[in-house]
Design a protein around this motif. Sequence first.
Motif, PDB file in Angstrom:
ATOM      1  N   LEU A   1      17.632 -35.178 -17.663  1.00 57.26           N
ATOM      2  CA  LEU A   1      18.509 -34.064 -18.021  1.00 57.26           C
ATOM      3  C   LEU A   1      17.729 -32.931 -18.676  1.00 57.26           C
ATOM      4  CD1 LEU A   1      21.573 -36.064 -19.418  1.00 57.26           C
ATOM      5  CD2 LEU A   1      21.546 -34.643 -17.355  1.00 57.26           C
ATOM      6  N   SER A   2      16.968 -33.261 -19.711  1.00 57.38           N
ATOM      7  CA  SER A   2      16.236 -32.210 -20.424  1.00 57.38           C
ATOM      8  C   SER A   2      15.053 -31.701 -19.601  1.00 57.38           C
ATOM      9  CB  SER A   2      15.760 -32.724 -21.788  1.00 57.38           C
ATOM     10  OG  SER A   2      15.053 -33.937 -21.657  1.00 57.38           O
ATOM     11  N   GLY A   3      14.367 -32.600 -18.893  1.00 58.31           N
ATOM     12  CA  GLY A   3      13.237 -32.179 -18.067  1.00 58.31           C
ATOM     13  C   GLY A   3      13.670 -31.318 -16.899  1.00 58.31           C
ATOM     14  N   GLY A   4      14.801 -31.677 -16.277  1.00 54.99           N
ATOM     15  CA  GLY A   4      15.326 -30.839 -15.209  1.00 54.99           C
ATOM     16  C   GLY A   4      15.708 -29.463 -15.714  1.00 54.99           C
ATOM     17  N   PHE A   5      16.312 -29.434 -16.908  1.00 51.76           N
ATOM     18  CA  PHE A   5      16.734 -28.159 -17.489  1.00 51.76           C
ATOM     19  C   PHE A   5      15.534 -27.272 -17.808  1.00 51.76           C
ATOM     20  CE2 PHE A   5      17.620 -25.608 -21.296  1.00 51.76           C
ATOM     21  CZ  PHE A   5      18.690 -24.846 -20.848  1.00 51.76           C
ATOM     22  N   TYR A   6      14.522 -27.819 -18.480  1.00 49.74           N
ATOM     23  CA  TYR A   6      13.379 -27.000 -18.886  1.00 49.74           C
ATOM     24  C   TYR A   6      12.447 -26.651 -17.728  1.00 49.74           C
ATOM     25  CZ  TYR A   6      14.729 -27.349 -23.743  1.00 49.74           C
ATOM     26  OH  TYR A   6      15.420 -27.229 -24.923  1.00 49.74           O
ATOM     27  N   ASN A   7      12.601 -27.357 -16.624  1.00 48.22           N
ATOM     28  CA  ASN A   7      11.842 -27.021 -15.415  1.00 48.22           C
ATOM     29  C   ASN A   7      12.798 -26.539 -14.316  1.00 48.22           C
ATOM     30  OD1 ASN A   7       8.925 -28.009 -16.037  1.00 48.22           O
ATOM     31  ND2 ASN A   7      10.236 -29.678 -16.735  1.00 48.22           N
ATOM     32  N   ARG A   8      13.811 -25.820 -14.728  1.00 49.09           N
ATOM     33  CA  ARG A   8      14.905 -25.429 -13.828  1.00 49.09           C
ATOM     34  C   ARG A   8      14.482 -24.483 -12.712  1.00 49.09           C
ATOM     35  NH1 ARG A   8      15.800 -23.652 -19.019  1.00 49.09           N
ATOM     36  NH2 ARG A   8      15.812 -21.407 -19.421  1.00 49.09           N
ATOM     37  N   HIS A   9      13.329 -23.845 -12.842  1.00 50.07           N
ATOM     38  CA  HIS A   9      12.861 -22.985 -11.758  1.00 50.07           C
ATOM     39  C   HIS A   9      12.171 -23.787 -10.664  1.00 50.07           C
ATOM     40  CE1 HIS A   9      14.036 -19.613 -14.170  1.00 50.07           C
ATOM     41  NE2 HIS A   9      13.186 -19.925 -15.138  1.00 50.07           N
ATOM     42  N   GLU A  10      11.900 -25.070 -10.933  1.00 51.17           N
ATOM     43  CA  GLU A  10      11.293 -25.967  -9.954  1.00 51.17           C
ATOM     44  C   GLU A  10      12.289 -27.001  -9.420  1.00 51.17           C
ATOM     45  OE1 GLU A  10       8.252 -26.118  -8.700  1.00 51.17           O
ATOM     46  OE2 GLU A  10       7.236 -24.593  -9.892  1.00 51.17           O
ATOM     47  N   VAL A  11      13.364 -27.224 -10.154  1.00 46.54           N
ATOM     48  CA  VAL A  11      14.284 -28.330  -9.893  1.00 46.54           C
ATOM     49  C   VAL A  11      15.630 -27.797  -9.430  1.00 46.54           C
ATOM     50  CG1 VAL A  11      15.531 -30.245 -10.996  1.00 46.54           C
ATOM     51  CG2 VAL A  11      13.114 -29.850 -11.528  1.00 46.54           C
ATOM     52  N   ASP A  12      16.260 -28.532  -8.504  1.00 43.67           N
ATOM     53  CA  ASP A  12      17.557 -28.119  -7.956  1.00 43.67           C
ATOM     54  C   ASP A  12      18.718 -28.979  -8.432  1.00 43.67           C
ATOM     55  OD1 ASP A  12      16.817 -25.955  -5.833  1.00 43.67           O
ATOM     56  OD2 ASP A  12      15.382 -27.570  -5.508  1.00 43.67           O
ATOM     57  N   GLY A  13      18.457 -30.178  -8.904  1.00 41.98           N
ATOM     58  CA  GLY A  13      19.542 -31.044  -9.326  1.00 41.98           C
ATOM     59  C   GLY A  13      19.043 -32.217 -10.134  1.00 41.98           C
ATOM     60  N   ILE A  14      19.989 -32.884 -10.838  1.00 46.97           N
ATOM     61  CA  ILE A  14      19.675 -33.965 -11.759  1.00 46.97           C
ATOM     62  C   ILE A  14      20.654 -35.111 -11.553  1.00 46.97           C
ATOM     63  CG2 ILE A  14      19.466 -34.636 -14.186  1.00 46.97           C
ATOM     64  CD1 ILE A  14      19.079 -31.607 -14.806  1.00 46.97           C
ATOM     65  N   VAL A  15      20.137 -36.338 -11.557  1.00 51.43           N
ATOM     66  CA  VAL A  15      20.974 -37.540 -11.579  1.00 51.43           C
ATOM     67  C   VAL A  15      20.548 -38.365 -12.786  1.00 51.43           C
ATOM     68  CG1 VAL A  15      21.706 -39.631 -10.377  1.00 51.43           C
ATOM     69  CG2 VAL A  15      21.176 -37.552  -9.062  1.00 51.43           C
ATOM     70  N   ALA A  16      21.488 -38.667 -13.681  1.00 51.04           N
ATOM     71  CA  ALA A  16      21.162 -39.405 -14.900  1.00 51.04           C
ATOM     72  C   ALA A  16      22.102 -40.594 -15.055  1.00 51.04           C
ATOM     73  CB  ALA A  16      21.255 -38.496 -16.116  1.00 51.04           C
ATOM     74  N   PHE A  17      21.532 -41.797 -15.086  1.00 48.96           N
ATOM     75  CA  PHE A  17      22.270 -43.036 -15.327  1.00 48.96           C
ATOM     76  C   PHE A  17      22.043 -43.486 -16.765  1.00 48.96           C
ATOM     77  CE2 PHE A  17      22.761 -43.229 -10.838  1.00 48.96           C
ATOM     78  CZ  PHE A  17      23.631 -44.262 -10.503  1.00 48.96           C
ATOM     79  N   GLY A  18      23.115 -43.875 -17.440  1.00 46.73           N
ATOM     80  CA  GLY A  18      22.992 -44.471 -18.764  1.00 46.73           C
ATOM     81  C   GLY A  18      22.287 -43.601 -19.773  1.00 46.73           C
ATOM     82  N   ALA A  19      22.499 -42.285 -19.704  1.00 52.14           N
ATOM     83  CA  ALA A  19      21.776 -41.345 -20.575  1.00 52.14           C
ATOM     84  C   ALA A  19      22.685 -40.770 -21.648  1.00 52.14           C
ATOM     85  CB  ALA A  19      21.184 -40.212 -19.741  1.00 52.14           C
ATOM     86  N   THR A  20      22.214 -40.755 -22.878  1.00 53.41           N
ATOM     87  CA  THR A  20      22.935 -40.091 -23.959  1.00 53.41           C
ATOM     88  C   THR A  20      22.766 -38.582 -23.831  1.00 53.41           C
ATOM     89  OG1 THR A  20      22.547 -41.967 -25.430  1.00 53.41           O
ATOM     90  CG2 THR A  20      23.188 -39.896 -26.462  1.00 53.41           C
ATOM     91  N   PHE A  21      23.842 -37.850 -24.078  1.00 51.19           N
ATOM     92  CA  PHE A  21      23.816 -36.390 -23.998  1.00 51.19           C
ATOM     93  C   PHE A  21      23.912 -35.787 -25.393  1.00 51.19           C
ATOM     94  CE2 PHE A  21      26.327 -32.437 -24.055  1.00 51.19           C
ATOM     95  CZ  PHE A  21      25.537 -31.622 -23.269  1.00 51.19           C
ATOM     96  N   TYR A  22      22.997 -34.868 -25.705  1.00 46.75           N
ATOM     97  CA  TYR A  22      23.061 -34.047 -26.906  1.00 46.75           C
ATOM     98  C   TYR A  22      22.880 -32.594 -26.487  1.00 46.75           C
ATOM     99  CZ  TYR A  22      22.428 -38.249 -29.738  1.00 46.75           C
ATOM    100  OH  TYR A  22      22.581 -39.467 -30.331  1.00 46.75           O
ATOM    101  N   ARG A  23      23.838 -31.766 -26.824  1.00 43.32           N
ATOM    102  CA  ARG A  23      23.732 -30.355 -26.466  1.00 43.32           C
ATOM    103  C   ARG A  23      22.501 -29.721 -27.086  1.00 43.32           C
ATOM    104  NH1 ARG A  23      28.065 -26.943 -24.708  1.00 43.32           N
ATOM    105  NH2 ARG A  23      27.344 -24.790 -24.539  1.00 43.32           N
ATOM    106  N   GLU A  24      22.117 -30.191 -28.303  1.00 49.62           N
ATOM    107  CA  GLU A  24      20.972 -29.617 -29.001  1.00 49.62           C
ATOM    108  C   GLU A  24      19.682 -29.710 -28.202  1.00 49.62           C
ATOM    109  OE1 GLU A  24      23.095 -31.773 -30.232  1.00 49.62           O
ATOM    110  OE2 GLU A  24      23.953 -30.949 -32.087  1.00 49.62           O
ATOM    111  N   LEU A  25      19.600 -30.694 -27.291  1.00 53.46           N
ATOM    112  CA  LEU A  25      18.399 -30.843 -26.474  1.00 53.46           C
ATOM    113  C   LEU A  25      18.110 -29.601 -25.637  1.00 53.46           C
ATOM    114  CD1 LEU A  25      18.871 -34.461 -25.077  1.00 53.46           C
ATOM    115  CD2 LEU A  25      17.047 -33.710 -26.598  1.00 53.46           C
TER     116      LEU A  25
END
Length: 288
Positions: A188-212
């Motif tokens: 989730l965070s790696g896809g977001f911070y590399n969003r100019h290289e990445v088109d989508g994200i699949v995350a299983f069993g991942a905790t979400f924090y907006r602060e990330l």
Amino acid sequence: MTELAAQIGCTMPGRRCWALLLWLGVVSLTPTPAWGQQGPVSGSHAGADVLWHEAAALFPIRVHLPRDFDSARTYPTVIALHGFGSSSVQFERIGRAFAEGGFIAVLPEGPYPVPSPDSLRRSTWELSTWTREYGLGPPLSDDPAIEFQSASITLLEFLPSVIDRVREEYRVGSVYVFGFSLGGVYALSGGFYNRHEVDGIVAFGATFYRELFTVLGDRLEDGNHLLVRLALGRSDPMVPFSNAEEARDAFEEAGYEVILDEFPGGHTVPDDALRRAVIWLREVADRR
């Protein structure tokens, strides 16, 4: 490691992650010291100082190619991140599933080794401070600042370098990041911070924090071109299902196209849920 952890090959904290520890100022745990030889005068135990030094190194990347792979063709590519204490070898079921779906499946090895009771290589994505409270052994670091630095290197240097290395070797089309457990947090965070290289994200069993997504001055909305698929077991003992619902709502409010796939069971990647994820991502890739 618990029986459940042995079955799934990895675990992740349900309430904490590297960013929350640093940003919210949670006091880190102090590891049990490994004592050295006795001092020649006092006879007391002397622990060694530990210095962390950033340096280049070589890390294995396991790649599963589609059936009848043609080096002249361009293929959608999935970077699949294992969880805490697992490895690229233990993640091969994931790699094979995506390769069978027509993807180049890339399984990098986490850069930080994890002590293991067996001879298998195990690793993770950060120098964690939180592991003892989850029964995962001594912390890999007792310093939240080092934890943050190691996580930042993974997100901003290691993951982009993996994508670049794969592009050197293969004709890569659209790029997606898949992750489970702590690997899901980094997907989730790696896809977001590399969003100019990445088109989508699949995350299983991942905790979400907006602060990330906001600590470096970004807004969650900045990555809303990314397609996001979240998957979580209704009885996951590590991540409350309400957290996944909060994640879905936060992404939707930020303008993302997001899917939450719930399944019975716990902290794992069931075959049927994995199959649905592969089919969905194949449909996404075909639209690109």
